[in-house]
Design an enzyme around this catalytic site. Structure first.
Site, mmCIF file in Angstrom:
data_model
loop_
_atom_site.group_PDB
_atom_site.id
_atom_site.type_symbol
_atom_site.label_atom_id
_atom_site.label_comp_id
_atom_site.label_asym_id
_atom_site.label_seq_id
_atom_site.Cartn_x
_atom_site.Cartn_y
_atom_site.Cartn_z
ATOM 1 C CB SER D 226 2.583 -3.762 8.509
ATOM 2 O OG SER D 226 3.382 -3.230 9.527
ATOM 3 C CB SER D 264 2.561 1.448 7.709
ATOM 4 O OG SER D 264 1.894 0.469 6.961
ATOM 5 C CG ASP D 266 3.567 -0.135 4.100
ATOM 6 O OD1 ASP D 266 2.921 -0.766 4.957
ATOM 7 O OD2 ASP D 266 3.485 1.094 3.964
#
Lengths: 352, 352, 352, 352
Positions: D226, D264, D266
């Protein structure tokens, strides 16, 4: 035909403005062009001008909330990004949106000959039950008529302008308006109603729809439609705050009974005309006033929004007359006497 | 204490399920732990389990709508991205959210020892009027108690679980539930109510709040609170569709009168337990059923959602008893006899 | 004129499809009508058809991401709500959007005479630098030409269709396309480029813009424009998943250097044509396949999207020829030899 | 260990501020507590204080953009609704979020004893590869240490604070920072990097990842992680404008090669500390300055954001040292000499 207040209804807790209309907000103007031609043209266009100056050169802070996006309103992405309107708001029938938007470009260029880009905002409901919607009969001249004829003062309601062909809770609907005021603000709502199932209708909480359906039948009669809600205020709000106001518009609709059925494109657009934003700001930083959000003012605006939207919907029903349209179809006006009887029985208005 | 149906109220048009509770949905379970200690601990935790298997290994399609984001619910970004819940839903008091979320991580790891990442979903309202909220008295053992004690069957309502310290429309609020069914679906709602201004309350459309305020005073008494709405269904919906359902939850709240004041964090979370999504899908493509959106089923789900939420709110009020809390503060239960009188006067329930 | 691959560039890590075009996706078709008339008409229209059947009767799962909403694309609210397209996607110049949308309504009604509501999706960039944009020269016949002439196979790029009058990174831009494939999927992108400041341009990471500006000047030359990105795939994705794909489109743009300046309306629209949704579903529940999100496939789709968008932008530049437009204005093509020299110096292509 | 500028890299077009750090913005402070204990505790906490006064009593305008919501950041719904932060921003490992949030409540109450509601904002990446993440070793004292130790001046980067256990593009990652300035503004970025696949890494456009993978292997090594991006500025922006800034953060990430893989999470959070908003506004209307959006300033902010984020990511890699963690796992630092060789070969830095 009576408006809700004329019947003795007092929806909500806050008092209305002097006209009980969106035009109670200083400088807001509304114009209608109604198209009723032959057997099958039952449509029109309604213009809301947010202030008296050029809308492109002085942009109006605004935000939208989409309760149900099954609709064709154009212009919302730019409103979301920049937080302003740069045209009047136009309302019309679904398939006429592009032609009305194109006319709004004409109108903008006429006033601003150097414009190479403008974001027309046009909302719609589907008047195809009564109207030859495929014909797209609204032409540029009608759009200019609504814009140029827009005026302050009382607003025509019911089967007028964009409301000519609309259906609400299974009865004739169309344009409605209302307002609320306090010491600190004015909030006005204008609605184009074309939504709701007959037996869901509530007037000031009374189950008018269910009881009328027992008398008149057609419990499931359904506009399969949509609703456009325009909320304006004269206090300065930024776009984020106007987004909060717009979401409350949905609560006002709900008070009239709606459950926002699949096919109903339900859009709410909120604006503040307190401080337009210049197209060409003179400086790199602007000084803006906004409502402080920890005080009671913002909650008052929310309450006013809910109440004005509720009453605007009811006015759109009460003020719409029975309309005959394409293929001999008829949409009946809400029957007044039975409605009054129901309201009396439920203690919403006094016995005569 | 009576629920709305016990009083003869029939809110909305659709019939409730057998329990008139979110637990009418097969496999949904609810658990409460109430914390009432000394003069100032008036709080608790409520758990909603969406199905009977491990929530992490079999994720539940879900989506949220935030009507007013002035709240501290955790876990929503991942729900928005992936469209699933991977824990039970927990409800508690505002400042207890992190401790409850931390306990939910413990609970998940206990059952899935290899988990390195999990998204706890915990909603909240602010019980600080009656409760020593700064003390954050909900501990892991209470969370485990609510989770492990969760059961099918009737759901305790009112001042119970997360609802112990809550206030609704100026009266004692808390937990409420209701359901709606048709041939094709079950929809259930569970609410944690801590919102609304006293004079705004509507019960089945009748202006109970305004009329009670004339008797009891306190028109402006305000929970300054929030509301959490959990809507479940047993028909398969994807996350986009569940987002549509969640937005209708706001309409159900609105029927009870709320205008979503500034300080009220109003969150709606909708789930479908028809077809959980496996944590480790066995194949690259999943086959999923979803409701076809052109038929009447989806609009029926919307209507059911509105009605179940409305009735759940009313049940949370009717079932909550007067509660004394910190600093000698008392939150009175909704006074039943005057309420019944108002409902009768407005034709909402029959005269005895 | 060479495409990026013809120069020896290999952008990204995944291989392109056979045509390296959005038309690598089975059944996707693209059509252009270019309008180059006199000194000042430099515009056009481009149509993307997502499959070979009727787009209204078999709707295409889709979602949009708005990186910068300073644009006039119409049709997105309904795409967000229902998760489908029901028309082809049309691209044109900004002020022509309403007329193109109106023609798309004509086209739909022609094929579906009973349609009373349809959601035309039309994207745009502003070709007002070279084109007499106020003239709105795209007429219905041009729209029909683009739709009816749409074909599988190689896609014309550069100053063609909607790209005739566009500017990208201060050079002539327009239409570009590219694709990526794996064992499991095809992803294609088509872009309409009208964005970016000259010195920001990156080709395969090399600072071509900055170095060209040293030679050619005009570091700050700016399209003040926009970009439309269409991403398609042949694997089944639902609307939420397509929203995830659409957000990755922005990352592909970023690889070419863009910072999404204020005036640039940057829209990404993603679709999957694996399983259209019937307009009139035969049953109350649909069975749909979707990509399982815990496996590598979804990340592969994201990577493919980024790479295809990056390469499509570069192709739009390389394939666009110098264009002279209104008021004697000229937009130069990206100068090939200096560009190649820069790419060689930065090790992006081999020395000859 | 060198930062990007020390190597001769000049990412982007705008100059950095004096420290090339988020602390170039007047009054911004950063604090780290690193936890490195035994074989398996490799975690920490990082605090960003947006100004020098009490964050609760003087709230900081802010907005978030979620590029990929597979993450557990708490506090975002209230930021979206009210457009302000009311705590410092804390970063930590995934499963530690609730405990860190709870400590942030403690810290707020300590300074504001009457607070009954506060919205802690805590971001995270998953350090479970090197760290005993289930152990949740960050305790309140560590949080207080990071908050109370926060300082202006240079910011420690790499494997420090929340960055101790993170992985970026298959190499050791962690904390990075950078800034950009013009005559009119300062923009700073701080990132917590734990994302990216090894072969995707780009440094100033050069394909470092692909070429390193040829040498070092592990093309597909993946943080599965992340990224948290914090962007600050000293010019006054409202929440809508900060949302625009936040979206540009994603473009800065993209320049380093990322494709935002499924796993991930984000998140980008942008704030302006030019004019905090008082918790108890003294008047019903506030006067606020905001950047005028038609001038070049806003686009400059966007460009600065992209560039500062890009460079912050690269700094996080360059400044992170090889770290050994749980189960004997090792995450190697980006190998400097081969990286330099690649950068030279691609003309990104001069030959020695």
């Amino acid at each position: 035909m009576p408006r809700a207040r004329d019947l003795g209804l007092a929806l909500g807790l806050l008092p209305p403005g002097p006209l009980n209309a969106i035009t109670d907000i200083a400088a807001v103007r509304v114009g209608h062009v109604s198209l009723v031609e032959g057997e099958s043209v039952r449509t029109g266009v309604t213009a809301i001008l947010t202030h008296e100056r050029d809308p492109f050169r002085e942009k109006t802070p605004a935000a939208a909330f989409v309760l149900n996006g099954f609709g064709k309103t154009c212009g919302l992405p730019q409103v979301a990004e920049l937080g302003v309107l740069e045209t009047p708001i136009l309302l019309t029938g679904t398939l006429a949106v592009p032609r009305v938007a194109d006319a709004l470009i004409d109108w903008t260029i006429e006033r601003n000959p150097d414009v190479l880009s403008v974001n027309p905002v046009v909302g719609e409901c589907n008047d195809g039950y009564l109207n030859d919607i495929q014909g797209r009969h609204v032409r540029a001249e009608h759009v200019f008529g609504a814009l140029d004829g827009a005026a302050a003062g009382p607003v025509a309601e019911g089967a007028v302008g964009a409301g000519v062909g609309m259906t609400c809770y299974g009865w004739k609907g169309g344009i409605g308006t209302s307002s609320r005021r306090s010491d600190q603000f004015l909030v006005g709502a204008l609605v184009l109603t074309n939504f709701g199932q007959r037996d869901e209708l509530r007037i000031d909480g009374a189950p008018v729809g269910r009881e009328l359906a027992r008398i008149a039948g057609g419990a499931g009669v359904d506009g399969s439609g949509s609703v456009m809600v325009i909320v304006g205020t004269d206090v300065p709000l930024d776009a984020r705050q106007l987004g909060r106001v717009a979401r409350r518009g949905a609560l006002g609709l709900a008070r009239t009974g709606v459950t926002a059925g699949h096919g109903s494109g339900d859009f709410i657009l909120a604006f503040s005309n307190a401080e337009p934003v210049p197209h060409r700001p003179p400086t790199g930083l602007l000084t803006r006033r906004v409502v402080a959000e920890d005080g009671p003012l913002i909650s008052g605006l929310f309450q006013a929004t809910v109440e004005a939207v509720e009453e605007a919907v009811i006015n759109s029903l009460l003020m719409a007359e029975t309309t005959r349209g394409r293929d001999g179809r008829v949409r009946e006006a809400l029957p007044l006497e039975p409605t009054l009887a129901i309201l009396r029985r439920h203690g919403r208005i006094a016995n005569p």
